[in-house]
Design a protein around this motif. Structure first.
Motif, PDB file in Angstrom:
ATOM      1  N   UNK A   1       0.818  -1.213   0.000  1.00 37.36           N
ATOM      2  CA  UNK A   1       0.000   0.000   0.000  1.00 37.36           C
ATOM      3  C   UNK A   1       0.851   1.261   0.000  1.00 37.36           C
ATOM      4  N   UNK A   2       2.130   1.142   0.354  1.00 38.64           N
ATOM      5  CA  UNK A   2       3.013   2.297   0.364  1.00 38.64           C
ATOM      6  C   UNK A   2       3.939   2.326  -0.847  1.00 38.64           C
ATOM      7  N   UNK A   3       3.624   1.493  -1.849  1.00 33.57           N
ATOM      8  CA  UNK A   3       4.395   1.472  -3.093  1.00 33.57           C
ATOM      9  C   UNK A   3       3.488   1.459  -4.324  1.00 33.57           C
ATOM     10  N   UNK A   4       2.220   1.729  -4.135  1.00 41.33           N
ATOM     11  CA  UNK A   4       1.269   1.607  -5.235  1.00 41.33           C
ATOM     12  C   UNK A   4       1.620   2.536  -6.401  1.00 41.33           C
ATOM     13  N   UNK A   5       1.975   3.783  -6.118  1.00 37.32           N
ATOM     14  CA  UNK A   5       2.258   4.738  -7.195  1.00 37.32           C
ATOM     15  C   UNK A   5       3.573   4.367  -7.877  1.00 37.32           C
ATOM     16  N   UNK A   6       4.584   4.013  -7.076  1.00 39.37           N
ATOM     17  CA  UNK A   6       5.860   3.603  -7.657  1.00 39.37           C
ATOM     18  C   UNK A   6       5.669   2.418  -8.599  1.00 39.37           C
ATOM     19  N   UNK A   7       4.887   1.441  -8.168  1.00 38.99           N
ATOM     20  CA  UNK A   7       4.660   0.254  -8.995  1.00 38.99           C
ATOM     21  C   UNK A   7       3.857   0.598 -10.254  1.00 38.99           C
ATOM     22  N   UNK A   8       2.941   1.561 -10.129  1.00 38.38           N
ATOM     23  CA  UNK A   8       2.178   1.987 -11.305  1.00 38.38           C
ATOM     24  C   UNK A   8       3.090   2.648 -12.339  1.00 38.38           C
ATOM     25  N   UNK A   9       4.048   3.462 -11.870  1.00 36.13           N
ATOM     26  CA  UNK A   9       5.005   4.107 -12.780  1.00 36.13           C
ATOM     27  C   UNK A   9       5.894   3.051 -13.441  1.00 36.13           C
ATOM     28  N   UNK A  10       6.363   2.087 -12.650  1.00 40.51           N
ATOM     29  CA  UNK A  10       7.206   1.021 -13.208  1.00 40.51           C
ATOM     30  C   UNK A  10       6.434   0.183 -14.222  1.00 40.51           C
ATOM     31  N   UNK A  11       5.155  -0.027 -13.961  1.00 39.66           N
ATOM     32  CA  UNK A  11       4.318  -0.757 -14.921  1.00 39.66           C
ATOM     33  C   UNK A  11       4.213   0.023 -16.228  1.00 39.66           C
ATOM     34  N   UNK A  12       4.050   1.335 -16.123  1.00 42.30           N
ATOM     35  CA  UNK A  12       3.994   2.190 -17.326  1.00 42.30           C
ATOM     36  C   UNK A  12       5.307   2.118 -18.097  1.00 42.30           C
ATOM     37  N   UNK A  13       6.429   1.998 -17.374  1.00 43.95           N
ATOM     38  CA  UNK A  13       7.739   1.940 -18.023  1.00 43.95           C
ATOM     39  C   UNK A  13       8.000   0.583 -18.675  1.00 43.95           C
ATOM     40  N   UNK A  14       7.142  -0.419 -18.354  1.00 46.63           N
ATOM     41  CA  UNK A  14       7.272  -1.719 -18.999  1.00 46.63           C
ATOM     42  C   UNK A  14       7.849  -2.810 -18.135  1.00 46.63           C
ATOM     43  N   UNK A  15       7.893  -2.599 -16.805  1.00 47.39           N
ATOM     44  CA  UNK A  15       8.464  -3.618 -15.928  1.00 47.39           C
ATOM     45  C   UNK A  15       7.511  -4.793 -15.777  1.00 47.39           C
ATOM     46  N   UNK A  16       8.048  -5.997 -15.952  1.00 48.59           N
ATOM     47  CA  UNK A  16       7.274  -7.233 -15.849  1.00 48.59           C
ATOM     48  C   UNK A  16       7.346  -7.728 -14.412  1.00 48.59           C
ATOM     49  N   UNK A  17       6.205  -7.768 -13.720  1.00 50.44           N
ATOM     50  CA  UNK A  17       6.165  -8.205 -12.323  1.00 50.44           C
ATOM     51  C   UNK A  17       4.984  -9.131 -12.089  1.00 50.44           C
ATOM     52  N   UNK A  18       5.096  -9.931 -11.040  1.00 43.57           N
ATOM     53  CA  UNK A  18       3.998 -10.750 -10.529  1.00 43.57           C
ATOM     54  C   UNK A  18       3.835 -10.466  -9.044  1.00 43.57           C
ATOM     55  N   UNK A  19       2.578 -10.416  -8.578  1.00 35.78           N
ATOM     56  CA  UNK A  19       2.307 -10.199  -7.153  1.00 35.78           C
ATOM     57  C   UNK A  19       1.622 -11.426  -6.567  1.00 35.78           C
ATOM     58  N   UNK A  20       1.989 -11.756  -5.357  1.00 31.81           N
ATOM     59  CA  UNK A  20       1.273 -12.795  -4.615  1.00 31.81           C
ATOM     60  C   UNK A  20      -0.019 -12.210  -4.060  1.00 31.81           C
ATOM     61  N   UNK A  21      -0.932 -13.043  -3.576  1.00 34.19           N
ATOM     62  CA  UNK A  21      -2.074 -12.510  -2.818  1.00 34.19           C
ATOM     63  C   UNK A  21      -1.578 -11.724  -1.597  1.00 34.19           C
ATOM     64  N   UNK A  22      -2.365 -10.770  -1.163  1.00 40.05           N
ATOM     65  CA  UNK A  22      -1.983  -9.964  -0.007  1.00 40.05           C
ATOM     66  C   UNK A  22      -2.116 -10.764   1.289  1.00 40.05           C
ATOM     67  N   UNK A  23      -1.252 -10.428   2.255  1.00 43.03           N
ATOM     68  CA  UNK A  23      -1.336 -11.015   3.587  1.00 43.03           C
ATOM     69  C   UNK A  23      -0.922  -9.962   4.601  1.00 43.03           C
ATOM     70  N   UNK A  24      -1.220 -10.199   5.867  1.00 41.44           N
ATOM     71  CA  UNK A  24      -1.012  -9.184   6.898  1.00 41.44           C
ATOM     72  C   UNK A  24       0.407  -9.251   7.454  1.00 41.44           C
ATOM     73  N   UNK A  25       0.952  -8.081   7.754  1.00 43.12           N
ATOM     74  CA  UNK A  25       2.227  -7.993   8.469  1.00 43.12           C
ATOM     75  C   UNK A  25       2.023  -8.445   9.909  1.00 43.12           C
ATOM     76  N   UNK A  26       3.122  -8.563  10.645  1.00 42.67           N
ATOM     77  CA  UNK A  26       3.026  -9.035  12.030  1.00 42.67           C
ATOM     78  C   UNK A  26       2.275  -8.062  12.927  1.00 42.67           C
TER      79      UNK A  26
END
Length: 509
Positions: free
Chosen positions: A334-359
């Motif tokens: 949730x604290x990298x959503x914009x950064x990841x959106x910009x990287x996606x626009x630049x063409x970065x190929x990524x995969x995300x796991x399902x979300x899970x809770x921190x400790x």
């Protein structure tokens, strides 16, 4: 060596190991020897060579166990290697130091889980210990226990340690509830140009705190009868000023409304911690926080700070610039959503796991896999904004990423006076960065990286950016005096080595 010298050396080694929070087993693993051998060394029952003393000193990063003067730490990087496998994100540096400062609110026992073992944390611990707080590493050095004394000895404050960290400014909020007058040294930290503390003074004045600054010290006087009397509007939506206002409001009996508050990751972690102390905080994640303070806090509390989104971004950038496939685990998405959106626009190929809770049970995490990608420069400039915009501390990593992308990228680092200048150090490694003014850099990619030897920039994030460039550059590079990197990253070289990097830590003889 005589038996007396062996025993004295063994005592020094044991003290240094315990100070670092290591077991004999962990030290043995670092040295490639057995736990029984370490035990014999520490008891003075084994001959020990000068080479072994030097190796132990290096492993423990201790100037106590050294041969003469132990100079600054350097990194030797064999670049051009692909990274692979997976790497975990450590807990947040900025959250950990805020929580250490917040422990001064509590008369009870505070346990913080998986605290980042970094220089910034060590400096705060040195300051806390100097004023009478009992802080010790527990559970084989994984966690930290803090127990404040009934009365703080502020006259004994470790001024040298305090001046080496900007986080000391967050002592103001808790201390105004404990003493009527006190002094703390000016805040230090990275060399990022002028960074005013005036927003802190404006906010804390509403709680009766008056500050005069002379001879390198903040002289504080508290008028306890003063109360906010209405909403506090922060003149800067900064992270530390929001935290300071929260720390002051936590033990102000009554309701305090803080407006124009930062909702960034470290602020949210502090709010979650305050709730465990019995302080109700409404509006977490928004720019208006309503704090229901309590006059006294005396509870035993156990808290786990969340992972560091800036470290996560630096690890993602390491994969990008080296053209690697790498899985970065425990990413606070949730604290990298914009950064990841910009990287996606630049063409970065990524995969995300399902979300899970921190400790901490609240922060959302994912595991993120980055693959080699052909990147294009973004259409718009890269610039920071308060959360949920691009994080101020993540902007420098886009300089390294833009350097491997096709085209021109404009980076506008408007927050700090000097930081953009340090990014041009990438030119020593083959980068093509043009400084347009103290805040704007034009990056031309792609880059043909080349190895170089250079001094570490005096600012944390640009220093790591230079290290990333060295990872990408064929040949052997040397980065000298990396204390600033150790301020914010735990065992970064060793952890990168575990996923395929080749980085050697060394000191001048």
């Amino acid at each position: 060596m005589t038996d007396d010298y062996l025993a004295r050396i063994g005592q020094l080694i044991r003290d240094a190991r315990q100070h670092r929070g290591w077991t004999q087993v962990k030290l043995a693993e670092a040295l490639g020897t057995s736990q029984s051998a370490v035990n014999r060394i520490e008891r003075g029952n084994q001959n020990i060579s000068l080479e072994m003393i030097a190796r132990i000193s290096e492993a423990l990063d201790s100037e106590i166990v050294s041969l003469g003067y132990s100079g600054p730490m350097h990194l030797r990087v064999v670049g051009g290697r692909r990274l692979s496998g997976s790497i975990d994100v450590k807990t947040s540096k900025n959250a950990c130091v805020a929580l250490l400062c917040a422990s001064l609110l509590n008369s009870g026992r505070t346990v913080l889980r998986r605290v980042a073992r970094i220089e910034e944390v060590f400096r705060i611990l040195e300051v806390l210990s100097s004023i009478g707080v009992r802080a010790r590493w527990i559970n084989d050095g994984a966690d930290l226990e803090i127990v404040p004394p009934a009365e703080l000895d502020l006259e004994a404050i470790d001024a040298d340690a305090a001046r080496r960290t900007r986080s000391i400014i967050m002592f103001l909020g808790p201390l105004l509830h404990r003493v009527d007058q006190f002094r703390i040294p000016y805040a230090g930290g990275c060399d990022l140009g002028t960074r005013t503390v005036q927003p802190h003074m404006i906010a804390l004045r509403r709680f009766g705190l008056e500050i005069t600054a002379t001879e390198g010290l903040y002289h504080a006087v508290v008028e306890s009868s003063v109360t906010p009397g209405g909403p506090i509007v922060l003149t800067e939506r900064g992270d530390t000023v929001t935290e300071n206002a929260l720390l002051a409001a936590a033990r102000h009996e009554g309701v305090t409304v803080i407006r124009n508050a930062s909702s960034n990751y470290m602020v949210q972690d502090l709010c979650f911690f305050l709730e465990q102390l019995g302080v109700k905080v409404e509006g977490i994640g928004t720019t208006t926080l309503t704090v229901h303070g309590v006059a006294e806090i005396d509870v035993d509390v156990d808290y786990s700070p969340s992972e560091d989104p800036v470290e996560a971004m630096s690890l993602l950038a390491a994969a990008v610039v080296t053209g690697s496939e790498l899985t970065v685990c425990r990413v606070p998405v949730e604290f990298l959503e914009i950064e990841l959106a910009v990287l996606d626009e630049m063409g970065l190929d990524t995969d995300r796991s399902p979300e899970y809770a921190a400790d901490n049970g609240r922060t959302r995490l994912v595991d993120l896999t980055v693959r080699p990608s052909k990147l294009e420069a973004p259409a718009d400039k890269i610039h920071p904004m308060p959360f949920p915009g691009i994080n101020i501390d993540n902007v420098p990593f886009f300089a390294a990423i833009a350097a491997v992308a096709e085209g021109q990228t404009l980076i506008h680092d408007w927050v700090y006076d000097n930081r953009a200048i340090y990014l041009t150090d990438l030119n020593r490694l083959g980068g093509r960065l043009q400084l347009l003014d103290p805040h704007r850099v034009l990056v031309e990619g792609p880059t043909r990286w080349r190895a170089a030897e250079m001094m570490c920039p005096p600012a944390l994030r640009p220093a790591v950016v230079v290290l990333l460039g060295m990872l990408a550059a064929e040949g052997t590079s040397v980065l000298r005096n990396v204390y600033v990197i150790n301020r914010g990253y735990e065992d970064l070289a060793e952890r990168l080595n575990e996923v395929g990097a080749q980085i050697e830590t060394f000191r001048d003889i």
